[in-house]
Motif scaffolding. Structure first.
Motif: not given
Length: 294
Positions: A87-100, A220-230
């Motif tokens: 609750g120290d922060l209210d908003v984060f505008m730059d979360a990268w999924f699925p990475m986060h 890469n064929d291993a499935g790392f770093f899929e295209t992200s949505s922010v």
């Protein structure tokens, strides 16, 4: 004597009432003059990434126009998610999924996945286009010596650092990840590219690196770093504390092309971030009105 005392007390009560009323009115007027008509402060977590700045600046200005005070706290991404959960922060505008997703799972019900800022943000290992024979991460296997057995990543403690190390281990790459700030990583990559030397570094869109350098993202064929949505992430208490702000944030979206254009203006052209954000708002007023529900 009793009448005198009673009259004096009544006069004091009236004066006190008038004084309190005047103070409340002055406080209200001061709040209106400061633009804080809602009496609420909304605090943004800001990571040291160029992609975080434009959306944060735009949304901050819109919330101020709506009558809120805003504050920004600079921190690494792990600390931002922790701050949101506490609750120290209210908003984060730059979360990268699925990475986060790892942070969302860790802090559970204390966070709200509020909106998709923009989809299809490309992320992964990057090399210069003059490396014509290196187009996938698997192409690096057996050629690690070309890169001095190094790849350059962003600061330690990020999800990207962890995923990079997992990919190195799974593919059996003889590569060591060298972590530093975003600026430090790019400075090292640029130094090597100016000499047309082999280099691998971490890249993502939106970013000026794709405007500034002739580079490509390796598949890469291993499935790392899929295209992200922010995504926009908020503390779970914000909806009740500032419902109109939460409604606006839940409607927020921006194109990745717009974000990259704003980054270029701020990072490459040296324009003031607030002025760049205000220009975007002025040029997209219909969109802004729709997002805030007007």
């Amino acid at each position: 004597m009793k009448k005198f005392l009673l009259g004096s007390m009544m006069a004091m009560l009236v004066a006190a009432s008038i004084g309190c009323s005047s103070e409340e009115q002055a406080s209200s007027e001061a709040a209106e003059e400061s633009g804080n008509e809602n009496g609420e402060t909304i605090t943004f977590g800001v990571t040291p990434w160029t992609s975080t700045v434009p959306p944060t600046q735009i949304v901050s200005l819109i919330l101020q126009d709506m009558g809120y005070e805003v504050q920004e706290t600079n921190a690494d991404v792990g600390s931002v998610f922790m701050g949101l959960s506490r609750g120290d922060l209210d908003v984060f505008m730059d979360a990268w999924f699925p990475m986060h997703h790892v942070h969302m799972e860790r802090y559970g019900d204390t966070l709200v996945d509020t909106a998709v800022s923009y989809p299809e943000a490309e992320t992964g290992w990057v090399v210069p286009n003059y490396m014509e024979d290196i187009n996938t991460v698997e192409d690096i296997i057996g050629n690690e010596h070309l890169f001095n057995n190094e790849m350059f990543g962003i600061e330690e403690g990020t999800s990207a650092q962890g995923e990079i190390n997992e990919m190195i281990e799974e593919l059996g790459l003889d590569i060591t990840q060298i972590n530093s700030s975003e600026g430090g990583m790019l400075a090292q990559a640029q130094r090597l590219m100016q000499q047309e030397e082999p280099v691998i570094f971490f890249g993502w869109r939106p970013h000026t690196m794709f405007n500034k350098f002739d580079i490509k993202v390796l598949s890469n064929d291993a499935g790392f770093f899929e295209t992200s949505s922010v995504h926009v992430i908020t503390n779970h208490e914000l909806q009740d504390r500032a419902p109109d702000a939460f409604e606006f944030l839940s409607n927020w979206n921006i194109s990745i092309d717009d974000v990259e254009e704003l980054i270029v203006k701020i990072e490459e052209e040296g324009q003031d971030p607030e002025e760049v954000a205000r220009e975007w708002i002025d040029n997209n007023q219909d969109k802004v009105n729709e997002m805030i529900g007007n």
